[in-house]
Write a protein that holds these residues in place. Structure first.
Motif, mmCIF file in Angstrom:
data_model
loop_
_atom_site.group_PDB
_atom_site.id
_atom_site.type_symbol
_atom_site.label_atom_id
_atom_site.label_comp_id
_atom_site.label_asym_id
_atom_site.label_seq_id
_atom_site.Cartn_x
_atom_site.Cartn_y
_atom_site.Cartn_z
ATOM 1 N N GLU A 44 -35.297 -7.382 9.146
ATOM 2 C CA GLU A 44 -36.526 -7.653 8.396
ATOM 3 C C GLU A 44 -36.361 -7.269 6.927
ATOM 4 O OE1 GLU A 44 -40.032 -5.997 10.092
ATOM 5 O OE2 GLU A 44 -39.803 -7.039 12.009
ATOM 6 N N PHE A 45 -35.887 -6.051 6.683
ATOM 7 C CA PHE A 45 -35.674 -5.615 5.308
ATOM 8 C C PHE A 45 -34.772 -4.385 5.279
ATOM 9 C CE2 PHE A 45 -39.739 -3.726 6.669
ATOM 10 C CZ PHE A 45 -39.515 -2.379 6.465
ATOM 11 N N VAL A 46 -34.195 -4.160 4.098
ATOM 12 C CA VAL A 46 -33.344 -2.997 3.864
ATOM 13 C C VAL A 46 -33.914 -2.236 2.672
ATOM 14 C CG1 VAL A 46 -31.040 -2.176 3.246
ATOM 15 C CG2 VAL A 46 -31.288 -4.181 4.724
ATOM 16 N N SER A 64 -29.566 -12.495 4.635
ATOM 17 C CA SER A 64 -30.803 -13.013 4.039
ATOM 18 C C SER A 64 -31.935 -11.989 4.019
ATOM 19 C CB SER A 64 -31.267 -14.255 4.818
ATOM 20 O OG SER A 64 -31.509 -13.928 6.185
ATOM 21 N N ALA A 65 -31.685 -10.801 4.550
ATOM 22 C CA ALA A 65 -32.738 -9.790 4.610
ATOM 23 C C ALA A 65 -33.159 -9.346 3.217
ATOM 24 C CB ALA A 65 -32.262 -8.579 5.410
ATOM 25 N N GLU A 66 -34.435 -9.071 3.072
ATOM 26 C CA GLU A 66 -34.968 -8.551 1.812
ATOM 27 C C GLU A 66 -34.404 -7.163 1.548
ATOM 28 O OE1 GLU A 66 -39.165 -6.643 0.209
ATOM 29 O OE2 GLU A 66 -39.118 -7.788 2.086
ATOM 30 N N ALA A 67 -33.983 -6.896 0.335
ATOM 31 C CA ALA A 67 -33.481 -5.577 -0.049
ATOM 32 C C ALA A 67 -34.382 -5.005 -1.139
ATOM 33 C CB ALA A 67 -32.045 -5.665 -0.544
ATOM 34 N N CYS A 87 -29.768 4.616 2.624
ATOM 35 C CA CYS A 87 -30.434 3.388 3.042
ATOM 36 C C CYS A 87 -31.122 3.524 4.397
ATOM 37 C CB CYS A 87 -29.432 2.229 3.113
ATOM 38 S SG CYS A 87 -28.031 2.564 4.184
ATOM 39 N N LEU A 88 -32.039 2.607 4.608
ATOM 40 C CA LEU A 88 -32.769 2.496 5.865
ATOM 41 C C LEU A 88 -33.087 1.022 6.058
ATOM 42 C CD1 LEU A 88 -35.761 4.634 7.121
ATOM 43 C CD2 LEU A 88 -36.022 2.156 6.910
ATOM 44 N N ALA A 89 -32.975 0.537 7.295
ATOM 45 C CA ALA A 89 -33.283 -0.866 7.571
ATOM 46 C C ALA A 89 -34.223 -0.965 8.756
ATOM 47 C CB ALA A 89 -31.997 -1.653 7.848
ATOM 48 N N VAL A 90 -34.960 -2.053 8.795
ATOM 49 C CA VAL A 90 -35.785 -2.382 9.959
ATOM 50 C C VAL A 90 -35.287 -3.716 10.498
ATOM 51 C CG1 VAL A 90 -38.079 -3.048 10.757
ATOM 52 C CG2 VAL A 90 -37.811 -1.081 9.237
ATOM 53 N N ALA A 91 -34.983 -3.731 11.795
ATOM 54 C CA ALA A 91 -34.452 -4.934 12.432
ATOM 55 C C ALA A 91 -35.285 -5.296 13.645
ATOM 56 C CB ALA A 91 -32.995 -4.717 12.843
ATOM 57 N N ARG A 92 -35.125 -6.509 14.109
ATOM 58 C CA ARG A 92 -35.851 -6.993 15.282
ATOM 59 C C ARG A 92 -35.119 -6.590 16.553
ATOM 60 N NH1 ARG A 92 -40.830 -8.403 14.439
ATOM 61 N NH2 ARG A 92 -40.778 -9.979 16.086
ATOM 62 N N THR A 93 -35.868 -6.111 17.530
ATOM 63 C CA THR A 93 -35.262 -5.798 18.819
ATOM 64 C C THR A 93 -34.850 -7.095 19.514
ATOM 65 O OG1 THR A 93 -37.416 -5.829 19.929
ATOM 66 C CG2 THR A 93 -36.641 -3.698 19.106
ATOM 67 N N LYS A 94 -33.927 -6.970 20.455
ATOM 68 C CA LYS A 94 -33.484 -8.137 21.216
ATOM 69 C C LYS A 94 -34.245 -8.229 22.532
ATOM 70 C CE LYS A 94 -28.819 -8.511 19.310
ATOM 71 N NZ LYS A 94 -27.374 -8.608 19.612
ATOM 72 N N GLU A 95 -34.287 -9.433 23.080
ATOM 73 C CA GLU A 95 -34.920 -9.643 24.376
ATOM 74 C C GLU A 95 -34.170 -8.855 25.450
ATOM 75 O OE1 GLU A 95 -37.709 -11.369 25.124
ATOM 76 O OE2 GLU A 95 -37.994 -11.764 22.983
ATOM 77 N N ASN A 96 -34.899 -8.406 26.466
ATOM 78 C CA ASN A 96 -34.292 -7.681 27.580
ATOM 79 C C ASN A 96 -33.658 -8.694 28.534
ATOM 80 O OD1 ASN A 96 -33.693 -5.328 29.142
ATOM 81 N ND2 ASN A 96 -35.403 -5.830 30.496
ATOM 82 N N GLU A 97 -32.463 -9.148 28.176
ATOM 83 C CA GLU A 97 -31.816 -10.228 28.912
ATOM 84 C C GLU A 97 -30.910 -9.700 30.015
ATOM 85 O OE1 GLU A 97 -29.822 -12.741 26.135
ATOM 86 O OE2 GLU A 97 -31.696 -13.568 25.324
ATOM 87 N N PHE A 98 -30.937 -10.380 31.140
ATOM 88 C CA PHE A 98 -30.142 -10.022 32.316
ATOM 89 C C PHE A 98 -28.654 -9.992 31.978
ATOM 90 C CE2 PHE A 98 -27.815 -10.974 36.211
ATOM 91 C CZ PHE A 98 -28.398 -10.101 37.116
ATOM 92 N N LEU A 99 -27.963 -8.963 32.469
ATOM 93 C CA LEU A 99 -26.524 -8.844 32.277
ATOM 94 C C LEU A 99 -25.840 -8.968 33.632
ATOM 95 C CD1 LEU A 99 -26.292 -5.844 29.759
ATOM 96 C CD2 LEU A 99 -26.126 -8.298 29.241
ATOM 97 N N SER A 100 -25.102 -10.017 33.824
ATOM 98 C CA SER A 100 -24.401 -10.216 35.088
ATOM 99 C C SER A 100 -23.004 -9.608 35.021
ATOM 100 C CB SER A 100 -24.304 -11.706 35.420
ATOM 101 O OG SER A 100 -23.576 -12.388 34.417
ATOM 102 N N TYR A 101 -22.477 -9.243 36.183
ATOM 103 C CA TYR A 101 -21.134 -8.687 36.260
ATOM 104 C C TYR A 101 -20.102 -9.802 36.225
ATOM 105 C CZ TYR A 101 -16.890 -6.793 38.300
ATOM 106 O OH TYR A 101 -15.585 -6.457 38.533
#
Length: 253
Positions: A44-46, A64-67, A87-101
């Motif tokens: 999101e931004f730095v 492309s993040a705003e600085a 520095c400090l950044a805010v990022a988007r969390t990822k979806e809780n996607e299934f992890l197969s073996y």
């Protein structure tokens, strides 16, 4: 000058409820932010000092993040750690996607790891030993907790995670496969043979170990032989010792 709304937003992300609502999290410090900038996370931004922006202008320009330029004092007031002066950044969390073996990999399974420092260390250790997937019980501490992100030292960008009911997951994914569980009593880690075709390694709660429900899926109980008088090992250290032995066996080194 940082706006009050931005300060309020960043502070809200220190709380799990608001991280989930905003689907965002905080990353602090030069090393972790640089790892983030080089990852597939949406940023999101730095917020960075002028010195950081000048030193890493090429890296920042590729994203492309705003600085926004801030002072070291402003960062110290925002972050969770007083050592953050760049520095400090805010990022988007990822979806809780299934992890197969996928054979022949090893998947690390965490049963109710509660300490954020332990989880962050485990993520870092997993990255070191080439473990790319961590499956967590629903009670395991939040992967995006600022203390987890800080302790992982950037490894959070390379290790995938999935939160789920472990009994359902293991019933589906672990049937017919090696499932090694860490216990205080069990076969010596140094005598146990990790299969070349991979499998699962389960680490339990810091105080109570692996739960009885999850224990049912364990095909081999392993223990780190104790020589001294310590009652137990930190979960992060225990994970490192187990993964080191697994790695040396599999690589033959």
């Amino acid at each position: 000058m940082l706006s009050k709304n931005r300060i309020k937003y960043i502070n809200s992300l220190k709380v799990k409820k608001y991280r989930q609502l905003s689907q965002a999290f905080i990353v602090e410090g030069a090393k972790s932010v640089l790892e983030l900038l080089d990852s597939d996370y949406e940023i999101e931004f730095v917020l960075a000092t002028q010195e950081f922006q000048q030193k890493y202008s090429t890296i920042l320009s590729r994203n492309s993040a705003e600085a926004e330029t801030v002072t070291a004092q402003e960062l110290e007031g925002l972050g969770s750690f007083q050592t953050n002066d760049s520095c400090l950044a805010v990022a988007r969390t990822k979806e809780n996607e299934f992890l197969s073996y996928q054979e022949p990999e090893f998947v690390l399974v965490l049963d109710d790891i509660r300490d954020p420092g332990n989880l962050g260390t485990i993520v870092r250790v997993a990255d070191w030993y080439g473990i790319q997937k961590i499956v967590c019980s629903e009670d395991t501490t939040d992967f995006y907790n600022p203390k987890v992100i800080a302790a992982s030292k950037g490894s959070f960008t390379r290790v995938q995670h999935f939160y789920t009911d472990l009994t359902t997951y293991l019933a589906d994914q672990a049937a017919g496969k090696s499932v090694a569980g860490a216990f205080l009593g069990g076969e010596s880690l140094y005598e146990f043979q990790f299969p070349a075709i991979g499998g699962f390694i389960i680490m339990g709660n810091e105080s109570n170990g692996i739960s009885p429900e999850v224990e049912k899926f364990v095909t081999a109980k392993i223990t780190i032989p104790r020589i001294g008088e310590a009652e137990s090992l930190n979960a992060g250290i225990a994970t490192a010792i187990i993964l080191d032995n697994m790695s040396r066996q599999i690589s033959g080194k």
